[in-house]
Write a protein that holds these residues in place. Structure first.
Motif, PDB file in Angstrom:
ATOM      1  N   ASN A 283       0.822  -1.211   0.000  1.00  0.00           N
ATOM      2  CA  ASN A 283       0.000   0.000   0.000  1.00  0.00           C
ATOM      3  C   ASN A 283       0.855   1.260   0.000  1.00  0.00           C
ATOM      4  OD1 ASN A 283      -2.539  -1.255  -0.041  1.00  0.00           O
ATOM      5  ND2 ASN A 283      -2.518  -1.554   2.176  1.00  0.00           N
ATOM      6  N   ALA A 284       1.985   1.192   0.696  1.00  0.00           N
ATOM      7  CA  ALA A 284       2.860   2.362   0.769  1.00  0.00           C
ATOM      8  C   ALA A 284       3.681   2.552  -0.500  1.00  0.00           C
ATOM      9  CB  ALA A 284       3.799   2.241   1.969  1.00  0.00           C
ATOM     10  N   GLY A 285       4.043   1.452  -1.133  1.00  0.00           N
ATOM     11  CA  GLY A 285       4.993   1.529  -2.235  1.00  0.00           C
ATOM     12  C   GLY A 285       4.410   1.376  -3.617  1.00  0.00           C
ATOM     13  N   GLN A 286       3.151   0.964  -3.725  1.00  0.00           N
ATOM     14  CA  GLN A 286       2.559   0.737  -5.048  1.00  0.00           C
ATOM     15  C   GLN A 286       1.098   1.165  -5.001  1.00  0.00           C
ATOM     16  OE1 GLN A 286       3.421  -3.039  -7.088  1.00  0.00           O
ATOM     17  NE2 GLN A 286       1.245  -3.198  -7.574  1.00  0.00           N
ATOM     18  N   ALA A 287       0.825   2.319  -5.531  1.00  0.00           N
ATOM     19  CA  ALA A 287      -0.546   2.836  -5.513  1.00  0.00           C
ATOM     20  C   ALA A 287      -1.425   2.066  -6.477  1.00  0.00           C
ATOM     21  CB  ALA A 287      -0.544   4.316  -5.878  1.00  0.00           C
ATOM     22  N   GLN A 288      -2.706   1.966  -6.123  1.00  0.00           N
ATOM     23  CA  GLN A 288      -3.679   1.442  -7.070  1.00  0.00           C
ATOM     24  C   GLN A 288      -3.785   2.361  -8.276  1.00  0.00           C
ATOM     25  OE1 GLN A 288      -7.205   0.841  -4.345  1.00  0.00           O
ATOM     26  NE2 GLN A 288      -7.559  -0.867  -5.736  1.00  0.00           N
ATOM     27  N   ALA A 289      -4.236   1.800  -9.378  1.00  0.00           N
ATOM     28  CA  ALA A 289      -4.591   2.635 -10.518  1.00  0.00           C
ATOM     29  C   ALA A 289      -5.631   3.655 -10.068  1.00  0.00           C
ATOM     30  CB  ALA A 289      -5.139   1.775 -11.647  1.00  0.00           C
ATOM     31  N   GLU A 290      -5.610   4.844 -10.672  1.00  0.00           N
ATOM     32  CA  GLU A 290      -6.472   5.933 -10.224  1.00  0.00           C
ATOM     33  C   GLU A 290      -7.944   5.532 -10.218  1.00  0.00           C
ATOM     34  OE1 GLU A 290      -7.511  10.591 -11.415  1.00  0.00           O
ATOM     35  OE2 GLU A 290      -5.852   9.517 -12.385  1.00  0.00           O
ATOM     36  N   THR A 291      -8.401   4.880 -11.276  1.00  0.00           N
ATOM     37  CA  THR A 291      -9.811   4.476 -11.351  1.00  0.00           C
ATOM     38  C   THR A 291     -10.135   3.437 -10.293  1.00  0.00           C
ATOM     39  OG1 THR A 291      -9.913   4.945 -13.722  1.00  0.00           O
ATOM     40  CG2 THR A 291     -11.579   3.456 -12.833  1.00  0.00           C
ATOM     41  N   ALA A 292      -9.239   2.476 -10.099  1.00  0.00           N
ATOM     42  CA  ALA A 292      -9.467   1.432  -9.100  1.00  0.00           C
ATOM     43  C   ALA A 292      -9.556   2.027  -7.707  1.00  0.00           C
ATOM     44  CB  ALA A 292      -8.363   0.385  -9.162  1.00  0.00           C
ATOM     45  N   ALA A 293      -8.700   2.978  -7.402  1.00  0.00           N
ATOM     46  CA  ALA A 293      -8.728   3.604  -6.083  1.00  0.00           C
ATOM     47  C   ALA A 293      -9.998   4.424  -5.900  1.00  0.00           C
ATOM     48  CB  ALA A 293      -7.493   4.467  -5.899  1.00  0.00           C
ATOM     49  N   ALA A 294     -10.380   5.160  -6.939  1.00  0.00           N
ATOM     50  CA  ALA A 294     -11.548   6.035  -6.833  1.00  0.00           C
ATOM     51  C   ALA A 294     -12.826   5.246  -6.602  1.00  0.00           C
ATOM     52  CB  ALA A 294     -11.681   6.882  -8.093  1.00  0.00           C
ATOM     53  N   HIS A 295     -12.901   4.036  -7.148  1.00  0.00           N
ATOM     54  CA  HIS A 295     -14.116   3.235  -7.051  1.00  0.00           C
ATOM     55  C   HIS A 295     -13.941   2.020  -6.143  1.00  0.00           C
ATOM     56  CE1 HIS A 295     -16.144   5.587 -10.148  1.00  0.00           C
ATOM     57  NE2 HIS A 295     -14.994   5.602 -10.786  1.00  0.00           N
TER      58      HIS A 295
END
Length: 374
Positions: free
Chosen positions: A255-267
């Protein structure tokens, strides 16, 4: 004993099943002609792999046993012990999979870490690039759109079972009786309300405004036939962020080192994918928690899911046949498997399993039956 079950989704139908199996008379009441809620709008997964250790995992494992037993009697469920694969890429995702395999309860889940070649031997449709895959042998699947119909067809063979569709229960009368919107009263020794995401009206009146259950909205889709077997269910590494079984220092590092794709995180997304009996793929999903829910479906999540699936399959996705939104009820304390509450003398409310409803419903109903002394 005479049991009145309100609601014909999978939780209600499994309560009816338990009561009939134990020799009781059952009247099951459903406000629609057939249930049309979360019990149909899901993956049909018996999803053991991501469950939290302890009571949740024990419930899921018991439910998995019950699904298999019932499946031998009800072929229309199309019970398939297909297992699941979660392909991983990069060191951070691999570390989370390794931590899952190192858990004390990994053997109970059937967790193994496979090389790409081993994963493709198990599921040849996964032609995309990945470093390893987490396998869960205990995961399974049924057909969500027809499971309740198949269970009811079997229940109707019993003279102790009656199904009353197209009747909305409006009122509790005295002890262990309800009145429907036709004006008919259905009396029994116990009433079990399995009303799913219908948390207003009578449920609010009985349980009060502080019911510790919330509604969650999701989006999913289904494709034309893939043209080849998808021999296991498939998840992506975003499922590590969603399911409690993967909590670990390795997940914190991911979670700290690899962000979700923007769409995946938003939804609040993960990929789950299951092949249907007709060869099509059920693919999802999103999670929306804030009310009021949108009334439309958004395209960005579907585009994201398509991209992820195609990267794992190494081929274009078949034409999308249908898209839909659904709503399920989830305990606000997500460590609780279900909310089970006596709301009147002889009247119980059973709701809030969240995304665990299809997986855990047989064991939830068995526990209700045991606790109520059926």
């Amino acid at each position: 004993m005479r049991v009145i079950v309100v609601g014909a989704g999978v939780v209600g139908t499994m309560h009816a099943w338990q009561a009939v199996e134990r020799g009781h008379e059952v009247v099951q009441i459903e406000r629609e002609a057939e249930a049309r809620g979360a019990s149909l709008r899901n993956f049909g997964q018996i999803w053991v792999s991501g469950r939290a250790g302890g009571a949740e995992l024990e419930t899921a494992l018991r439910a998995r046993e019950l699904w298999e037993e019932i499946g031998t009697r009800v072929p229309g469920l199309d019970f398939r012990p297909n297992g699941s694969l979660t392909p991983v890429r990069g060191d951070l995702e691999l570390a989370v999979a390794e931590a899952a395999v190192a858990r004390e309860d990994a053997a109970a889940r059937g967790h193994k870490l496979l090389t790409p070649d081993e994963a493709r031997a198990l599921n040849p449709a996964l032609r995309g690039e990945f470093a390893a895959a987490l396998y869960c042998e205990r995961d399974a699947a049924v057909e969500p759109r027809t499971a309740q119909l198949a269970l009811r067809e079997e229940l109707l063979k019993s003279p102790n079972y009656t199904f009353k569709p197209g009747r909305e229960v409006r009122e509790v009368i005295g002890t262990s009786a309800v009145r429907d919107d036709h004006g008919d009263v259905h009396s029994g020794d116990v009433v079990v309300l399995c009303t799913g995401a219908w948390l207003g009206g009578l449920v609010r009146e009985l349980a009060g405004p502080d019911l510790p259950v919330r509604r969650v909205r999701l989006q999913m889709m289904q494709t034309d036939p893939l043209g080849e077997p998808l021999t296991t269910s498939v998840a992506d590494s975003d499922s590590f962020r969603y399911y409690p079984a993967y909590a670990s220092a390795a997940l914190d590092a991911l979670n700290a080192g690899q962000a979700q794709a923007e769409t995946a995180a938003a939804h609040k997304m993960q990929l789950l994918m299951v092949q249907r009996a007709d060869g099509g793929l059920t693919i999802g999903d999103t999670h929306e928690y804030e009310h009021p829910f949108a009334f439309d479906t958004l395209e960005d999540p579907y585009d994201h899911l398509t991209e992820v699936v195609e990267s794992l399959l190494g081929r274009p996705l078949p034409k999308v046949r249908r898209r839909w939104a659904g709503v399920y009820a989830q305990c606000t304390d997500k460590t609780r498997v279900v909310h089970r509450q006596q709301v009147r003398d002889g009247v119980w409310l059973v709701t809030g399993p969240g995304g665990r409803g299809m997986t855990c419903s047989p064991a939830i109903a068995e526990t209700t039956a045991n606790e109520l002394g059926w």
